[in-house]
Enzyme design. Structure first.
Site, short mmCIF file in Angstrom:
data_model
loop_
_atom_site.label_atom_id
_atom_site.label_comp_id
_atom_site.label_asym_id
_atom_site.label_seq_id
_atom_site.Cartn_x
_atom_site.Cartn_y
_atom_site.Cartn_z
N THR A 55 0.84 -1.20 0.00
CA THR A 55 0.00 0.00 0.00
C THR A 55 0.88 1.25 0.00
O THR A 55 1.87 1.32 0.72
CB THR A 55 -0.94 -0.02 1.23
OG1 THR A 55 -1.73 -1.20 1.14
CG2 THR A 55 -1.84 1.20 1.28
N CYS A 113 26.79 8.25 5.18
CA CYS A 113 26.69 6.82 5.41
C CYS A 113 28.02 6.22 5.87
O CYS A 113 28.05 5.15 6.43
CB CYS A 113 26.21 6.12 4.15
SG CYS A 113 24.75 6.89 3.50
#
Ligand code: PLP
Length: 394
Positions: free
Chosen positions: A236, A324
């Site tokens: 969804t 990162c």
């Protein structure tokens, strides 16, 4: 106290206009866009509108957009789709300076039955095109290269490469997470097959991204499940964030016309003042071929992490290497691939600006940073011995 935020390649502030557009879809309009009733259907219509806005920014067709959860998912989806759709081809081309989202997957594939060419870059961070083209063959399944580097901002000639790669029948994917919203992108006239982007790099929220898939490109979904995204990504939809991304795309298109010259001028002012005032400092990356908002500057013989901590006292936010990789004391793989000396790579700071930065903020960093570097160098065992001996890169 408001941060002096110059870490926009790590993530961006969600634009107030984006928040405003999203809010009703958390509370009032919570229907499932796939439902048969009008309440849900209206949400579906709003997603359609958002898709159109994002497609406009890329000069793509709305049905060529597949929503994902982030840039990393878009990158993985693209690479796996190309490999699964072309099972006879076992060769991949990428570069040595990709974001871990591509780099780590390609290293994994290299250990697991694929042959990967990691194309090197020169001292300016520009891709070695001769190396790339020499390795491109009809066995190449996918060429996956970033459009713009997250650490240096250096831009790769994606369109030229795409044309060459298509002539060999390879799928062309570009990680454009840092490029979208900062560079004009025209996919209608391009040879690129797939392009990744991420909402949180262009003033939309975290947790939403998209993958452009050119009509006619063979595709295999990464998340197999429901019919959403025409069966190309089950689950969804992240409704509010998708709507936010649409608004952010609309704002990005407007800002490209009205704000980018100002942001570039701020970046240039910051960079030239720091290079001038701080001895043994050097720019990382090609000054004439990079994103308008990014500068990576090496301050020799100091630790990037120490600089960040001391800037933090003034609420100045920047990054050492990519967000990162911070947390590890390994120098950035990008700067290493460029041949930046160890002592400079360790002391490299990336400033990445946005439309929300002001001249006052730039002036404050220009005032605060030189004494910070001076203090740190006084503590550095290497500084006294090596001062004044560095080579300038860029
Ligand atoms: N690719 C590049 C070039 C990036 O800079 C980043 C994030 O820093 C990503 C991919 C990953 O995007 P996300 O954080 O949305 O997964």
């Amino acid at each position: 106290m408001k941060p002096i935020y110059m870490d926009n390649n790590a993530t961006t502030q969600v634009a107030p206009e984006v928040i405003e557009e999203m809010l009703p879809y958390f509370g009032q309009y919570y229907g499932n866009p796939s439902s048969m009733h009008t309440f849900g259907g209206n949400v579906g219509m709003k997603i359609k509108e958002a898709r159109l806005k994002l497609a406009d920014l890329l000069d793509a067709q709305p049905e060529e957009i597949v929503y994902t959860s982030c840039g990393t998912e878009s990158d993985s989806t693209a690479i796996w789709a190309a490999l699964r759709s072309n099972p006879d081809k076992r060769h991949i081309i990428t570069s040595k300076v990709e974001h871990p989202a591509v780099k780590n997957l390609c290293e994994y594939l290299d250990r697991n039955g694929y042959r990967v060419t990691f194309v090197p870059v020169d001292g300016y961070g520009n891709l070695d095109l001769d190396h790339l083209y020499a390795n491109l063959t009809d066995e190449t399944a996918i060429v996956s290269l970033m459009w713009a580097n997250n650490e240096t901002g250096v831009i790769f000639p994606i369109e030229e490469i795409a044309q060459r790669a298509k002539a060999h029948g390879a799928v062309v994917h570009t990680d454009a997470v840092q490029a979208v919203g900062k560079l004009p992108i025209n996919l209608a006239d391009s040879h690129v097959d797939m392009l990744s982007l991420s909402g949180h790099k262009l003033h939309a929220p975290k947790g939403v991204g998209a993958l452009y898939v050119r009509r006619g490109t063979k595709f295999a979904p990464f998340l197999v499940g429901g019919h959403q995204e025409h069966g190309r990504r089950g689950g969804t939809e992240n409704v509010a964030s998708i709507i936010g991304l649409g608004k952010a795309a609309e704002l990005a298109a407007a800002h490209m016309k009205t704000e980018h010259d100002r942001v570039r001028a701020l970046r240039d002012k910051l960079e030239s003042a720091l290079l001038e005032r701080i001895p043994n400092s050097m720019r990382n990356g090609d000054p004439n071929n990079r994103l308008l908002n990014t500068t990576s500057i090496a301050f020799e013989y100091v630790e990037g992490e120490a600089i960040l901590l001391m800037m933090d006292e003034f609420n100045i936010c920047a990054s050492s290497g990519s967000a990162c990789t911070s947390g590890s004391l390994e120098p950035s793989h990008v700067l290493r691939a460029m041949g930046v000396p160890f002592t400079a790579a360790h002391g490299s700071i990336r400033f990445s600006l946005s439309v929300y930065n002001t001249e006052e903020e730039i002036d404050l960093v220009i005032e605060k940073l030189p004494p910070i570097i001076e203090r740190l160098r006084k503590m550095s065992p290497f500084w006294g011995r090596n001062a004044g001996t560095c080579q300038t890169v860029g």
